[in-house]
Design an enzyme around this catalytic site. Structure first.
Site, PDB file in Angstrom:
ATOM      1  N   LYS A  33       0.484 -28.373 -67.361  1.00  0.00           N
ATOM      2  CA  LYS A  33      -0.047 -29.668 -67.805  1.00  0.00           C
ATOM      3  C   LYS A  33       0.916 -30.816 -67.542  1.00  0.00           C
ATOM      4  O   LYS A  33       0.484 -31.925 -67.193  1.00  0.00           O
ATOM      5  CB  LYS A  33      -0.417 -29.622 -69.283  1.00  0.00           C
ATOM      6  CG  LYS A  33       0.753 -29.465 -70.237  1.00  0.00           C
ATOM      7  CD  LYS A  33       0.282 -29.453 -71.677  1.00  0.00           C
ATOM      8  CE  LYS A  33       1.436 -29.267 -72.636  1.00  0.00           C
ATOM      9  NZ  LYS A  33       2.419 -30.358 -72.575  1.00  0.00           N
ATOM     10  N   THR A  34       2.229 -30.583 -67.706  1.00  0.00           N
ATOM     11  CA  THR A  34       3.183 -31.661 -67.450  1.00  0.00           C
ATOM     12  C   THR A  34       3.165 -32.039 -65.977  1.00  0.00           C
ATOM     13  O   THR A  34       3.270 -33.219 -65.613  1.00  0.00           O
ATOM     14  CB  THR A  34       4.602 -31.240 -67.872  1.00  0.00           C
ATOM     15  OG1 THR A  34       4.587 -30.863 -69.254  1.00  0.00           O
ATOM     16  CG2 THR A  34       5.592 -32.370 -67.673  1.00  0.00           C
ATOM     17  N   ASP A 219      -0.275 -36.736 -74.162  1.00  0.00           N
ATOM     18  CA  ASP A 219       0.019 -35.310 -74.059  1.00  0.00           C
ATOM     19  C   ASP A 219      -0.134 -34.654 -75.436  1.00  0.00           C
ATOM     20  O   ASP A 219      -0.016 -35.313 -76.467  1.00  0.00           O
ATOM     21  CB  ASP A 219       1.453 -35.142 -73.546  1.00  0.00           C
ATOM     22  CG  ASP A 219       1.774 -33.708 -73.163  1.00  0.00           C
ATOM     23  OD1 ASP A 219       0.830 -32.910 -73.002  1.00  0.00           O
ATOM     24  OD2 ASP A 219       2.970 -33.398 -73.019  1.00  0.00           O
ATOM     25  N   GLU A 220      -0.392 -33.362 -75.451  1.00  0.00           N
ATOM     26  CA  GLU A 220      -0.531 -32.591 -76.701  1.00  0.00           C
ATOM     27  C   GLU A 220      -1.516 -33.268 -77.658  1.00  0.00           C
ATOM     28  O   GLU A 220      -1.263 -33.417 -78.858  1.00  0.00           O
ATOM     29  CB  GLU A 220       0.834 -32.410 -77.381  1.00  0.00           C
ATOM     30  CG  GLU A 220       1.900 -31.771 -76.517  1.00  0.00           C
ATOM     31  CD  GLU A 220       1.698 -30.275 -76.308  1.00  0.00           C
ATOM     32  OE1 GLU A 220       0.642 -29.763 -76.715  1.00  0.00           O
ATOM     33  OE2 GLU A 220       2.591 -29.631 -75.731  1.00  0.00           O
ATOM     34  N   GLN A 250      -3.988 -24.262 -79.149  1.00  0.00           N
ATOM     35  CA  GLN A 250      -2.591 -24.385 -79.564  1.00  0.00           C
ATOM     36  C   GLN A 250      -2.415 -25.446 -80.650  1.00  0.00           C
ATOM     37  O   GLN A 250      -1.316 -25.962 -80.850  1.00  0.00           O
ATOM     38  CB  GLN A 250      -1.707 -24.716 -78.360  1.00  0.00           C
ATOM     39  CG  GLN A 250      -1.672 -23.621 -77.314  1.00  0.00           C
ATOM     40  CD  GLN A 250      -0.674 -23.885 -76.209  1.00  0.00           C
ATOM     41  OE1 GLN A 250       0.532 -23.835 -76.414  1.00  0.00           O
ATOM     42  NE2 GLN A 250      -1.186 -24.174 -75.020  1.00  0.00           N
ATOM     43  N   ARG A 600       4.123 -17.302 -75.305  1.00  0.00           N
ATOM     44  CA  ARG A 600       5.490 -17.720 -74.957  1.00  0.00           C
ATOM     45  C   ARG A 600       6.157 -16.682 -74.064  1.00  0.00           C
ATOM     46  O   ARG A 600       7.185 -16.956 -73.447  1.00  0.00           O
ATOM     47  CB  ARG A 600       6.360 -17.886 -76.208  1.00  0.00           C
ATOM     48  CG  ARG A 600       5.914 -18.887 -77.269  1.00  0.00           C
ATOM     49  CD  ARG A 600       5.586 -20.228 -76.709  1.00  0.00           C
ATOM     50  NE  ARG A 600       4.155 -20.310 -76.420  1.00  0.00           N
ATOM     51  CZ  ARG A 600       3.595 -21.289 -75.712  1.00  0.00           C
ATOM     52  NH1 ARG A 600       4.345 -22.243 -75.196  1.00  0.00           N
ATOM     53  NH2 ARG A 600       2.293 -21.305 -75.493  1.00  0.00           N
TER      54      ARG A 600
END
Length: 742
Positions: A33-34, A219-220, A250, A600
């Site tokens: 995503k970044t 973002d997020e 998330q 993770r």
């Protein structure tokens, strides 16, 4: 010439090229995503000639903002100048510096952190005549923060909370905000609330920022709260060129105000929104992803998506059935050491996650005893916990009377009536007369310049410290036990009669255990030796994430990170999912937290649970987490006590239907426990299984802590070894780190 679309997958290209109107990017874990955000911004600047200053990118942490800014500078070079890339709070502070005078603040307003806010709130409670024992500041802080998250002013709060308790909160809330304004200060919540008030109440200010930020990226987005959602809605009201990136799977911060509905209902706010799903994962193996997908699919309140990867299928997930929390932690250390040896990994490849900070104590203890380097993220290390630091400060002040920092910490711990005013006068006396703080206390104890009450109390404290220095104890452990008992720390904590206080008592007792283990390894050690050892242990706080250390953290702190090997501990009902979860929405957030923990992991994943666990001083017997039932069994390999799988070395199955210790703690010739019972299982060099059959009387062996010695007796899985310097020790083969000396 390189293009910003190079090396992007089809879904990522769609997201980068979607520059007009509202866009929702559902970015699964590890889906890049970044990369999408930064490449889209680069596409706007380089390919569509959008001035950088017309672009706003908002994220949640300084680390994420720094990473995004760095990537943009690498992509754009000088073209990145003038672009706003910031956290919500940093962006709001910048806006308020420019226009906060509209709300009565000067440009030089102060931002109060949590401690500053707490101190101010205590002053307000005192001014309002409220007893802080009956009305804890933390309660008011929580209620006020929640009100601000919902943009509820003191007046609005007063209207909707007419009960006696609510009326008190409203009164304190109003007084607290007045005190902040008088101090020309804002707390962290105010940065958001006042920015919304500024934009919503002043059309010219809103028009300025709407015109400036033609393109807004968030973002997020699943982590936004109500006020952040409203700020974004105001900023994009003119151009409507907004891209929000996030993953509803998330969303794990509901407990601090994040509202998953913001991302789930984005299409209701923007009916013409384009929705793009990033489902290709570049992080984890296929088996790890399938376990994560199966678990989160049980949530009803989510946007459908399925992560997939071109990575290898990978290793099966290990499910370990521990007998108790120490067995659990010892298994972790054993696996760390095994993979270091067999797969040539480094300590930094490993992360250990737990649901609550309280679980970390035993993990740290076992890591310390095993000599395994570790670092804790977002928590307090064992030796840095307040009650442990208090006990250590007593020991340091005894060892070094000139240590004024330690002395100042404990002179009124537990409370003995030596307040700040008295200590200020003592400190001034010490400075004037060129004395240490303790020397000044000694003078005060024998003088009359402080008054009868303070002099009497200081004299009692000085006498106590002198008694500690003259303690006649046969062992180091007895010396520390005597000192800790004499301080009164434990009775003071017990008198609080709370779960937290009982846990803190347990930490103080664990310090005694640390002393015992240290003395067992260093029979002639002094108190000075132990203090040096403890001080060196706390130096692990300075380790960076890339250092040679295993990382320990809560699952909430793990979001946004990744590791080759991940261990999730405490997967038991009432712990994970947590006992506080009482409604379906809460259970869904716990399940999302499980999904975050699983994703993770890049290469290996361990899921651990214990039959018995002691938390907050009480034993618990919890069933394995219900999340295990939601995982594909074909991807799980069970090990440990109670498992139907082959036994791990050094561990026994349940006997007679009851869970038992995995082994009896080995004893030395005098009946005391030996250090080997708390160390990781490491196979002997003579065999892959580390069997006792590989050793015989007369063999020369080496131990990680005890050094070299000779095997005296072999009995079952136990060895009696006469170490050159440590004396006779009984060790469990396949568990203690021993090897033959060739």
């Amino acid at each position: 010439m390189a293009s910003v679309f190079d090396d992007l997958n089809p879904a990522q290209r769609d997201a980068v090229s979607a520059t007009q109107g509202p866009v929702l990017v559902l970015a699964g874990a590890g889906s890049g995503k970044t990369r999408v955000l930064t490449h889209r911004i680069a596409h706007l600047v380089l390919d569509q000639d959008v001035p950088a200053e017309r672009i706003l990118a908002i994220t949640f942490t300084n680390k994420a903002a720094g990473e995004m800014r760095g990537r943009l500078e690498a992509l754009l070079g000088a073209h990145a100048a003038g672009m706003w890339v910031a956290t919500f709070h940093a962006m709001c502070a910048r806006i308020l510096r420019r226009d906060g005078e509209r709300l009565g603040f000067t440009r030089s307003f102060t931002i109060y952190d949590a401690d500053d806010s707490k101190r101010l709130l205590k002053q307000v409670l005192q001014a309002e005549g409220l007893d802080q024992q009956r009305f804890p500041p933390a309660l008011f802080a929580s209620r006020i923060s929640s009100a601000k998250d919902e943009l509820e002013s003191p007046s609005a709060f007063e209207e909707t909370h007419t009960d006696p308790a609510g009326a008190k909160v409203a009164r304190v809330y109003r007084a607290y905000q007045r005190a902040l304004l008088e101090a020309n200060a804002m707390d962290f919540d105010d940065l958001l609330v006042h920015t919304y008030r500024l934009l919503e109440g002043h059309e010219d200010v809103l028009a300025h920022y709407q015109d400036r930020f033609e393109y807004v990226h968030v973002d997020e987005y699943q982590d936004t709260n109500h006020v952040q959602y409203r700020i974004v809605a105001l900023l994009v009201g003119a151009h409507r060129n907004v891209m929000v990136v996030g993953d509803d799977d998330q969303s794990i911060y509901g407990w601090r105000g994040a509202d998953v509905r913001n991302i789930l209902e984005f299409e209701e706010d923007f009916p013409d929104a384009r929705v793009i799903r990033l489902e290709q994962n570049y992080r984890s193996t296929q088996k790890i992803l399938e376990v994560a997908n199966y678990v989160v699919a049980h949530n009803e309140g989510r946007k459908p998506k399925t992560l997939w990867t071109a990575n290898a299928e990978g290793e099966s997930i290990t499910r370990y059935h521990a007998s108790d929390e120490r067995d659990e932690s010892q298994f972790v250390v054993a696996e760390v050491e095994r993979l270091l040896r067999e797969e040539h990994r480094s300590y930094s490849d490993f992360a250990v996650f737990y649901r609550t900070n309280a679980q970390s104590r035993v993990v740290e203890n076992v890591f310390l005893r095993a000599g395994t380097p570790y670092q804790i993220v977002g928590s307090v290390k064992f030796f840095q916990r307040a009650e442990v630091k208090d006990a250590l400060a007593y020991l340091r002040a005894i060892v070094n009377p000139a240590d004024g920092v330690s002395l100042a910490r404990i002179v009124n711990v537990p409370r003995r009536g030596i307040g700040k005013t008295t200590m200020s006068r003592v400190a001034e006396y010490a400075s004037t007369h060129g004395l240490t703080l303790y020397e000044a206390l000694e003078d005060a104890a024998g003088g009359d310049w402080l008054g009868t009450g303070p002099t009497r109390r200081i004299a009692a404290f000085v006498a106590l410290m002198e008694d500690f220095r003259e303690t006649d104890a046969a062992t180091l452990k007895e010396q520390v036990e005597s000192i800790v008992a004499g301080t009164g720390i434990v009775p003071a904590l017990e008198a609080e009669d709370t779960l937290e206080a009982r846990g803190r008592v347990e930490n103080v007792m664990e310090l005694i255990g640390q002393v015992e283990e240290f003395e067992r390894d260093h029979p002639d050690a002094t108190l000075e030796d132990f203090m040096e050892w403890a001080s060196l242990r706390t130096d692990l706080d300075s380790l960076e994430m890339d250092e040679r250390a295993v990382t320990l953290m809560t699952l909430h702190n793990a979001k946004g990170l990744e590791y080759p090997v991940v261990v999730v501990t405490g997967m038991e009902d009432s712990i994970f999912p947590h006992a506080n979860v009482i409604d379906p929405a809460g259970l869904e957030e716990e399940r999302r937290l499980c999904y975050v923990g699983i994703t993770r992991a890049r290469e290996r994943l361990y899921l651990l649970h214990a039959a018995k666990r002691s938390l907050f001083g009480r034993p618990q017997f919890n069933a394995p987490s219900r999340f295990f039932k939601e995982m594909p069994e074909e991807h799980l390999v069970s090990k440990g006590t109670g498992s139907t799988a082959p036994l791990s070395r050094g561990y026994s199955r349940e006997r007679s239907g009851a869970w038992e210790e995995s082994f009896a703690a080995p004893r030395d010739e005098e009946g005391g426990r030996v250090f080997g019972s708390g160390e990781p299982r490491v196979a002997g060099s003579g065999s892959a299984d580390g069997s006792a059959e590989d050793f015989g009387p007369g063999d020369r062996v080496r131990h990680k802590s005890f050094g070299e010695g000779d095997v005296v007796v072999v009995e079952g899985d136990k060895l009696a070894v006469d170490f050159d310097e440590g004396g006779l020790k009984t060790l469990l083969v396949g568990y203690a780190p021993i090897e033959k000396v060739v």
